[in-house]
Scaffold this active site. Structure first.
Site, short mmCIF file in Angstrom:
data_model
loop_
_atom_site.label_atom_id
_atom_site.label_comp_id
_atom_site.label_asym_id
_atom_site.label_seq_id
_atom_site.Cartn_x
_atom_site.Cartn_y
_atom_site.Cartn_z
N SER A 216 32.00 -16.19 17.13
CA SER A 216 32.72 -15.92 15.89
C SER A 216 33.02 -17.22 15.17
O SER A 216 33.55 -18.17 15.76
CB SER A 216 34.03 -15.19 16.18
OG SER A 216 33.78 -13.93 16.76
N GLY A 218 34.80 -17.02 12.12
CA GLY A 218 35.78 -16.64 11.11
C GLY A 218 35.12 -16.20 9.82
O GLY A 218 34.17 -15.42 9.81
N GLU A 220 33.15 -17.69 8.07
CA GLU A 220 31.76 -18.15 7.96
C GLU A 220 30.80 -17.26 8.72
O GLU A 220 29.61 -17.56 8.81
CB GLU A 220 31.64 -19.59 8.46
CG GLU A 220 32.44 -20.60 7.64
CD GLU A 220 31.98 -20.66 6.18
OE1 GLU A 220 30.82 -20.33 5.92
OE2 GLU A 220 32.80 -21.03 5.33
N ASP A 248 37.34 -8.14 18.68
CA ASP A 248 37.24 -6.97 19.55
C ASP A 248 36.26 -5.95 18.98
O ASP A 248 35.52 -5.30 19.73
CB ASP A 248 38.62 -6.33 19.73
CG ASP A 248 39.65 -7.32 20.24
OD1 ASP A 248 39.26 -8.22 21.01
OD2 ASP A 248 40.82 -7.19 19.86
#
Length: 310
Positions: A216, A218, A220, A248
């Site tokens: 991940s 975020g 981006e 999740d």
């Protein structure tokens, strides 16, 4: 059936405020309390999409009573292992003006060896019916170093792919134990590996034997890293909302596709990115917006290079 394990569950408390001013006082509508922890959030998303799931977690103390009651009301199939320590709390204050959340997580209380053995026994009993094992969330301070390797080993011995979302030294132990998929975020990856570059850090996990790293980034987007290369997925524009359950939801997407036999990293990455984005649009973790197919259509996927935004 997708089997989820939450080693350090929490009673999630969420409040929404117009704007969070540090050091100030705020008024808010009544908050929500629900059974949480990353594995339970995964189970909620999976269950909402009609996929068979069973969630295993510990429960204890006064907070555990509220935790168990809410989980029973949710309808998510589950098994709770009684422990002496009180179930921890996680507090999220969502700033609606900024579109983000401030989170305080209690660390949790480590179960006894006998209580961990009881949790492991519940997992082993259900593995013959499982198509995927998901182990998700933090470990309480003092948890045995071998806890994750033993759980992962049980899955591997049963021929079940194992998806792990954790952090710290446990992330490396999960890689070495043979997890099929790891889902860290960029900060967790850098902390665990000591490598600042996200591609190099994810590749170091692949070198330890992991099949797929979903990373991940975020706003981006997300990376999918395998032994054959790396792909970068992102929406055409960032979304504002509550990001607490985004990772999740990505794990849930991966688990559902794995349960269907899908192993194509691009398809998994695209769906994981869409479900992650759809979670940001919802007020509580463990839910995704019904608009996720539209979001998936807006996801672009291309080969990743270090020059891409991190």
């Amino acid at each position: 059936m997708i089997l989820t394990v939450t080693p350090n569950p929490a009673l999630d408390l969420t409040w929404h405020v117009e704007h969070l001013a540090f050091g100030g006082s705020h008024r808010a509508d009544a908050g929500t309390a629900r059974a949480g922890g990353k594995g339970l959030n995964v189970a909620r998303v999976v269950h909402a999409h009609g996929v068979p799931v069973a969630a295993i977690a510990t429960v204890g103390g006064g907070t555990g009573v509220e935790f168990a009651a809410e989980l029973s009301a949710s309808g998510v199939p589950h098994v709770l292992v009684e422990v002496a320590g009180a179930t921890r709390r996680s507090i999220a204050v969502v700033d609606e003006q900024r579109g983000d959340a401030t989170i305080v997580n209690e660390r949790g209380v480590n179960p006894s060896d006998a209580e961990w053995a009881a949790l492991l026994a519940e997992v082993v009993e259900r593995l013959p019916s499982a198509s995927v094992l998901v182990i998700s969330g933090s470990l309480p301070p003092g948890a045995p170093d071998q806890l994750l390797p033993v759980l992962i080993g049980a899955g591997r011995d049963g021929g079940v792919p194992v998806i792990v979302d954790t952090s710290g030294p446990a992330l490396l132990r999960a890689a070495d134990a043979g997890a099929s998929v790891l889902k860290p975020n960029a900060a967790e990856l850098a902390e665990a590996t000591g490598i600042a570059d996200p591609l190099e850090g994810a590749t170091s996990l692949i070198d330890r034997g992991v099949e797929l790293v979903l990373l991940s980034l975020g706003a981006e987007g997300m990376l999918a890293v395998t032994a054959s290369g790396a792909l970068h997925a992102r929406l055409d524009a960032p979304l504002a909302g509550n990001p607490t359950g985004a990772g999740d939801a990505a794990v849930a997407a991966c688990a559902v596709l794995f349960a269907e036999g899908e192993r194509d990293s691009e398809r998994i990455l695209r769906r994981a990115t869409a479900w992650s984005a759809a979670a940001v649009l919802m007020p509580l973790a463990g839910e995704i917006s019904d608009t996720w197919p539209e979001l998936e259509a807006r996801v672009t996927v291309r080969p990743y290079s270090p020059k891409d935004p991190e």
